[in-house]
Design an enzyme around this catalytic site. Structure first.
Site, PDB file in Angstrom:
ATOM      1  N   GLY A   1      41.334  33.982  45.645  1.00 19.62           N
ATOM      2  CA  GLY A   1      42.185  34.873  46.429  1.00 19.62           C
ATOM      3  C   GLY A   1      41.342  35.718  47.364  1.00 19.62           C
TER       4      GLY A   1
ATOM      5  N   GLU B   1      44.228  34.279  35.353  1.00 24.18           N
ATOM      6  CA  GLU B   1      43.511  35.277  34.536  1.00 24.18           C
ATOM      7  C   GLU B   1      43.764  35.068  33.046  1.00 24.18           C
ATOM      8  OE1 GLU B   1      43.519  39.225  36.222  1.00 24.18           O
ATOM      9  OE2 GLU B   1      44.059  38.430  38.180  1.00 24.18           O
TER      10      GLU B   1
END
Lengths: 737, 737
Positions: B226, B489
Site C-alpha cells: 500500500g 495483517e
C-alpha cells in the site's frame, strides 16, 4: 519496469506448474467421463464445449482482464455491443434448429408468415444454452438479454393469448432481438416481493377502448427495471386493473416506452437511471413513472383475464387458478436458470481456488528442523482441504439437480400450454398440481444454491489469501455480480419461507390421508413417516442411499417439531427460523437423491470407469457429511444423531473423505473443461504458472504512468504536502495581544 | 423527468417517517447513556462527536453519494487530497496534545530540537482517534494514512534504535506526514503469512559499509504494498540479512524509493501498480523489485539486531526473544485498530438496516381478510428480527472489548519500550509474557470480529432486499472495502489457528501446574477446569455471569476433546476445524466477560438509567444465546447442553429476546449518534423518509443523458440491431450451386 521470470533463476523458490503437472500425471480417473457426468450427456457436453469455444474466441464476445477495468458507462456500451452480436448468433441458432439453414430464411417466415409453425421453447434451446454459457463469462450480458427474452418474453407467453404471443414475440420480432426490446416492469420502489400490492394503475376507459397507465405516488415508481434506463422500447407492466372503479388486482400490460428509431421517450413516460450498483454495472437498470400513458385495449395480456367491452357494457372475465399461477410464471424460468448458473459459476471459482491451492506453498512442514525443506502446498493442509473441497462437492452436487429441474420445467410448461389451449379441466387440474410442486422445488433449489454459491465464492476468495482480493482474479466482480441472485426474482428468504410452508402443509395433509406422489417428496411416504416418528426407522450412514435418506429423516423430525411448536405456542413466530432450514434441507435431499439415482445407472451417468464412479460417490458422501456436520445442531436437537454419533461417525467420515478427494482435486476441476479465457483469473490458469500469469496480467493492465514509471499525475499535490513548512503559532507576543 | 413526492398524495401508500418517529416517542431508554456506554466515557463520547462533526462537514474530507461513482484514478487522487488535509489537522492535534498551542510551534521543536521530549503514543491519541473515525466514512483513506503511520511508523518504532526512531519519525518528519512518506514492504508475491521465509535479500558489504537490496526472483517481488504505486518515498523492507554469506533471517531496513521532490524512482528501484482490486481502490497498492539498491549501514533498523563492522571484523549481535516479537509488533497495532473498526463499521450498517426495516412495509397481516389492512413493517416479522437484531447485539458487544484491547495494547507497548530501554531482564521477561497474551487476544478478536462484521454487512444488505444492492446505500462498497480486513495483517484462518494453538498449549500446561494469570484466561482456572471435566460444574443460563461462563465451559470441553483426539489419532489433522472455533469462542468469552463487568458497574458503564441497563443486559443475553444456538452442534456434541436444553432453554430465550430488543431498536441505533453524512446511505437517514431520500440521491447522481432523458449515447448501436433486415440464406438455387 523489469520483468524477472521465475524460470530465469536456477534457485527459483517456487515452481507451481510442476505440482499441477504431477497431479495430472498421478490421476487415476477419467476426466472425460467426469465431464459427461456434469454436462449430463455426450450431446450436451459437445454443445457446451462448442459454445464455450465460440463465446471465448469471438472478438466481440470474449472477455479478458481489461473487463475488470471498465467503468459503468463502458460496461453498458460493451454489453450493448455484445447483445447485437448475440442477436446474429441467435438467427443462426434458429435456422439450425429448424434444420432449414439452406434455401429458407426461417426468421423471415416466423415474422411474416402466419401459416408458419409457431416457435417453441425447443427451437430456442441452443440459444438458451448459449446464453447460459456466456452468463458464466459475463453475467451482466446474460441478464440484460435474459430480461428481454426471459422476463418480458415469458410474461407475454405466460399471460398473452396465442395471437398476442405471435404478434409481440414473432411478428414484431422480440424473440429475435429485433424490432422491439422489452423490459419487465414489475418491482416498484415500495414493493418487491409483495406483487399483489403493486400500486401502478391501469384504468380502463370504455369510450376510447383503452387503458390509462399511472404512477399514483413515489413508492409506486417502477424501480430496478433492467433495460429501462437505456435499451427498452417496450415494457410488460404489472399494474392494477381498474374497470368501472373496481380494482381487479394486478394484471399485465404491454406499454411502449421509447420510439425504436429515435430512442426518445414516448408521451407521459418518465424514465431515469438507477445508477451505480454493487455489481452488474453493465445492466441499465432504470426507474419508470407513468402519467396518463394511453395504450390500446389489445395491449392488456388477456390469456386468463379479459375485459369485454361490448357496446358500453363492460365485464371482466377471469380464470382464477391459472391467472394467479401464470402471473408468476415469468419468474419461474429465471429461478430454474439460476440453479444452472449456480453450477456453472461455482465450477469456475472452484477451478481457480483449487489450482491455486495446489500450486501455492506456505510454511515448512512442522517436523522440519533443518529450515531447508521446501514449503508445503496449501492444498496439503487439512484445514485448507476443509475450507476448499466441500465447495467442490457442492458444485458437483448442483449439476444433476439443475439439469433435472430444467427438464421438469420444460415438460410442465409444455403441458400447461397444451392444457390451457385445449381447456380440458382434468388436464388443467393435473398440470396445476405439477406446477405447484415445481414452484416449491424451484424456490428451494434457487434459494439454497444461490446462497451456497455466494458462500463458495466468498470462502474460496479468502482461501486464495491476498491474491483473491485482486480484481484480476475474478472473485471480486464475481461475488458482486453473483449475490443479487439471492435477492431478485424471488428474495431467497421469502422463497424459502414460501416453499417450507407448502412442505409443512403437505406434512399436515398426511394426517388427512393425502399422499404425495411427486418424487421430490418421497420422504413424506406415510409409512416411512410413521416409522421415523415411532423411532423404528433411524438414521445411519452405511449404504449409499443412507446419505440422502438421512436428510428425509431430518425433515420429518423437524416438520413434526414445527407442528408441535405451533400447537404449543399458538403462533408461527417461533418456527420461521426452522422453516428456512426446511427449505434448505429439502433442496439437499433432492440434490443428493437425484445425484445418487444418476450415478447408480452407468447409462445415465455416462461413467463406466470404476475409479471415477468411486470418486463421484466420495463427493456425494462428502456433501452429505459436510452439511450434517455443519447442521449438527439440528441433527442432535431433533435426535437424528446422538452427540457421540457426531463425534465418532460423522466427523471421522468427513475428516477421512477430505484427503481422498484431495488426491483427485485437479482432475475434478479439469473435468469442468473451462478454458483460461472463461476463467479470466490468472492464478487459476490451466498450466499452473501462477506467478508469471498473474504478474503478466497486472503489468498488461497497468502500463507506466505518462510522467514516468510510478510517478502519479497528482504528484504535485503530494510534494506540496511533504514540503510544507511549519504551521504552528509562534511568538504571539510580538503581536502585542 | 418528474419528481412525485410521497407527501403530495393524500392516499400515499407509505409514510415511513411516521413509523420511525413513533418508535422514538415510545422509547423508554436513555439514548445519551447508551452512547456513553458504547463510547466508553463522557470524554471519549464528546471527542468522538466533535471529530465526527469535523470529518463529515470539512469540505475536503466529507464524503457524499458521488463517492460511489468515482473510478479508480479519481479515488486515488481524492484520497491524496484528503491525506493532505488530514496532515493539517494532525499538526493542530499535536499542538493541542502538548497544550502548547500558543507561542510555540511544537512540530517545529519536535523536528528540529533534539532536546525537546520525544513524541509518545499519547500525544498522537487525538489524531489516532480522528483516523479511526474517518476510516468509518472512507476506509481507503484510513488505510492509506495507516500504512504510513501505523505500519511504516510502527515498524521503525518497534525495530529501530532510539536514534533511528527520532531521526526517521521526527527529524525527517514522517510522524507529521512531512518530508517523507512511508510504505511497509513485507508481503511478497510468493509469501504472505510466512514472514520467516521472505526472499528479498539485504547483503552486507563491509568495504562500503552498506547493504545491497535485491529481489532474487519473481515470487520475491514485494506485492500488495500500500502506497508503493504512487505515494511512498521510503519503505521499511523486510529482507534476509546476509553477512559473510550467512543468512541471519528476516530483518527490517529503511529503503528510499523515490525522490520526494520529483517523485522519480531511485536507481535500481522498479515499481508498478497492482491495479484494480475488489475494494479500496483509493489505495495505491504496488509491487517493488530491487536490483542492487544500495543503502547505508545505518538504514538497517537495529534495536534488537546489529551488524558490527569494526575494522574488517564483522559480527552480528541479536536479542533473540524480543527480536522476534518486535518483528511482528508493527502488525499488532493494525489488529487492535481493526477490532475498533469492527465496532464502528458494524454500527453504521446496523443503523441503516434497522431504520429501513422499521420504515419498510411488506405484505398484509396473515389475519387480514379484507385486503385493506396496511402492510406490516418488516421489523415486525419474527424472521426479520432474527435476521437483523443479533447483528445489533454483535456491534454492542464488540465495543467494550475493543476499548479494552486498545488500552491493554498501549500499556503493554509502553512497558515494552521501558523494559527494552532499561534492559532489565525481569521486566523484559514479564512484558514478553504480557505481549504473548496480547498476541493471542488480539489475534482471536481481530479474526472473530472482522469475520463477524463481514457477515453483518452481508446479511444486513440482504435484509434490505433490492435496495441493499444499490451502490448509494453503501453496502456494496462497504462490503468490498471491509472483507480485506479478514485477510491482511494476519490472515484470519492463520491467526485463529495460531491463537488456538497457544490456548491449547496453556490448557496442556495446566497438567504441569502452570497457572494462567491473565484475566482473558480465567476459564483455565485449575479448580474450575477439574470441576467441568468431572461434571460437577455444568452449564446454565440463570445469573448474568452464566452467559459468559457457559463459553468457558464450552472451551474447556472442546480443548479436552482436542487433546484426546490428538492422542487417539496421533495427528493434529482432525482438530484444525475445532481450533478455528476455539479461537472464536475465546473471543466470545472475552467480549461477554468484558461487557458484563463493565455493565455491572454504573461508574464504568455510565448507565444509571434502569431501563437502559436492562436493555443492555438483553443485548448481552441475546448475543450469547444467538451464538449458542448457532453453534448448538458443538454445544450438544461436547455435552455442554442436551438436545432438550437447546429446544427448551436456549431457543425459547432467543425467540423471547428478539421482540424485547425490537421495541428499542431505533433508540439502540440512534445511540451510535451517526449523522446522515457518516452513514452516506439514504435508506438509513435519521428522518426515515426512505423513499424521498433514496430517490433524491439517485436523481442527483444520474442527470438526464445529453441527447435527451433516457436516450443513451450508444443508441445508434441499438437501433442498428433492432432495425436489421433478414439475414437468412434464401434461394441458393439461383447461384446454381
Amino acid at each position: 519496469m523489469t520483468k524477472i521470470t521465475a524460470n530465469e533463476f536456477s534457485g527459483a523458490t517456487f515452481r507451481p506448474q510442476q505440482f499441477i503437472r504431477a497431479e495430472r500425471l498421478g490421476s487415476k480417473v477419467n476426466v472425460d467421463q467426469l465431464n459427461l457426468f456434469v454436462e449430463s450427456s455426450p450431446e450436451n457436453a459437445k454443445l457446451t464445449r462448442d459454445l464455450i469455444t465460440q463465446v471465448t474466441m469471438d472478438p466481440v464476445l470474449k472477455t479478458g482482464s481489461e473487463y475488470y477495468e471498465l467503468d459503468k458507462s463502458q460496461h453498458r456500451e460493451a454489453t450493448a455491443l455484445k447483445i447485437a452480436k448475440m442477436a446474429s448468433y441467435m438467427e443462426q441458432d434458429i435456422q439450425m434448429a429448424f434444420k432449414k439453414y439452406r434455401n429458407h430464411d426461417v426468421v423471415k417466415s416466423l415474422q411474416t408468415d402466419s401459416e408458419f409453425p409457431i416457435l417453441t421453447a425447443k427451437d430456442l434451446s441452443i440459444f438458451d444454452k448459449r446464453l447460459s454459457i456466456i452468463s458464466n463469462q459475463d453475467p451482466q450480458l446474460g441478464t440484460r438479454i435474459g430480461v428481454h427474452l426471459g422476463l418480458f418474453g415469458n410474461c407475454i407467453r405466460g399471460n398473452g393469448t396465442d395471437e398476442q404471443i405471435r404478434y409481440w414475440l414473432q411478428e414484431k420480432g422480440a424473440l429475435f432481438l429485433k424490432g422491439i426490446y422489452g423490459c419487465f416492469a414489475m418491482t416498484e420502489l415500495g414493493h418487491g416481493s409483495n406483487v399483489a400490492q403493486l400500486q401502478t394503475r391501469a384504468e380502463f376507459d370504455s369510450e376510447t377502448d383503452s387503458f390509462k397507465i399511472n404512477t399514483p405516488d413515489l413508492p409506486a415508481t417502477k424501480w430496478w427495471i433492467g433495460g429501462a434506463a437505456h435499451t427498452a422500447t417496450h415494457a410488460t407492466v404489472y399494474a392494477r386493473l381498474i374497470v368501472d372503479k373496481k380494482d381487479y388486482g394486478v394484471k399485465t400490460f404491454v406499454v411502449p416506452l421509447r420510439d425504436p428509431t429515435t430512442f426518445q421517450l414516448l408521451p407521459g413516460v418518465f424514465i431515469g437511471d438507477i445508477g451505480a450498483k454493487m455489481g452488474r454495472d453493465g445492466i441499465d437498470n432504470g426507474w419508470i413513472q407513468f402519467q396518463n400513458v394511453v395504450i390500446p385495449h389489445e395491449y392488456m395480456l388477456s390469456r386468463f383475464t379479459r375485459v369485454i367491452n361490448s357496446g358500453g357494457s363492460l365485464r371482466v372475465e377471469t380464470e382464477p387458478t391459472l391467472d394467479q399461477i401464470s402471473g408468476y410464471s415469468a419468474l419461474l424460468n429465471g429461478r430454474v436458470n439460476m440453479v444452472m448458473d449456480s453450477f456453472r459459476f461455482g465450477s469456475k471459482f472452484a477451478t481457480i481456488a483449487i489450482r491455486y491451492a495446489v500450486g501455492r506453498q506456505q510454511f515448512a512442514p512442522d517436523n522440519d528442523k533443518t529450515g531447508k525443506a521446501s514449503e508445503v502446498q496449501l492444498m496439503n493442509y487439512p484445514l485448507h482441504q476443509y475450507r476448499v473441497l466441500p465447495h467442490l462437492a457442492v458444485v458437483y452436487l448442483i449439476s444433476p439437480a439443475a439439469f433435472q429441474l430444467m427438464s421438469t420445467y420444460h415438460s410442465t410448461l409444455d403441458a400447461l400450454y397444451k392444457a390451457s389451449s385445449s381447456g380440458d379441466k382434468r388436464q388443467l387440474q393435473s398440470v396445476s398440481l405439477k406446477l405447484k410442486d415445481l414452484f416449491i422445488d424451484s424456490a428451494s433449489l434457487k434459494a439454497t444454491n444461490t446462497w451456497l454459491v455466494a458462500t463458495v465464492i466468498d470462502e474460496l476468495r479468502q482461501a486464495c489469501g491476498g491474491h483473491g482480493y485482486s480484481a484480476y482474479n475474478g472473485f471480486g466482480k464475481g461475488y458482486n455480480d453473483w449475490v443479487v441472485q439471492c435477492t431478485w426474482e424471488g428474495d431467497n428468504s421469502i422463497l424459502s419461507l414460501t416453499s417450507a410452508r407448502s412442505i409443512l402443509k403437505k406434512f399436515t395433509d398426511l394426517a388427512q390421508g393425502k399422499v404425495q406422489k411427486s418424487e421430490s417428496f418421497r420422504y413424506l411416504d406415510p409409512q416411512s413417516v410413521m416409522d421415523i416418528l415411532k423411532g423404528s426407522k433411524t438414521a445411519k450412514l452405511e449404504s449409499m442411499n443412507d446419505y440422502f435418506e438421512v436428510w428425509g429423516i431430518m425433515l420429518v423430525k423437524m416438520l413434526h417439531h414445527c407442528v408441535n411448536l405451533v400447537k404449543q405456542t399458538k403462533s408461527t413466530d417461533s418456527i420461521s427460523k426452522h422453516l428456512l432450514l426446511i427449505s434448505r434441507f429439502h433442496a439437499f435431499h433432492s440434490m443428493l437423491r437425484v445425484f445418487s439415482l444418476k450415478l447408480q445407472s452407468s447409462a445415465d451417468s455416462h461413467v463406466q470407469d470404476e475409479n471415477s464412479r468411486e470418486l463421484l460417490w466420495k463427493l456425494y458422501r462428502l456433501f452429505s457429511v459436510y452439511f450434517i456436520d455443519k447442521y449438527s445442531g439440528e441433527f442432535q436437537q431433533f435426535k437424528v444423531f446422538t452427540p457421540d454419533q457426531i463425534s465418532k461417525l460423522v466427523q471421522p467420515q468427513l475428516i477421512g473423505l477430505l484427503p481422498e478427494v484431495r488426491k483427485e482435486c485437479i482432475a475434478l476441476t479439469d473435468a469442468f473443461k473451462l478454458p483460461d479465457a472463461m476463467l479470466n483469473a490468472p492464478i487459476g490458469y490451466y498450466d499452473g504458472d501462477i506467478y508469471n500469469n498473474y504478474y503478466n496480467e497486472v503489468i498488461k493492465n497497468n502500463p507506466p504512468e505518462p510522467d514516468g514509471p510510478g510517478k502519479p499525475a497528482y504528484h504535485g499535490l503530494l510534494r506540496t504536502m511533504l514540503e510544507r513548512g511549519f504551521q504552528g503559532v509562534e511568538n504571539l507576543e510580538k503581536l502585542g495581544s
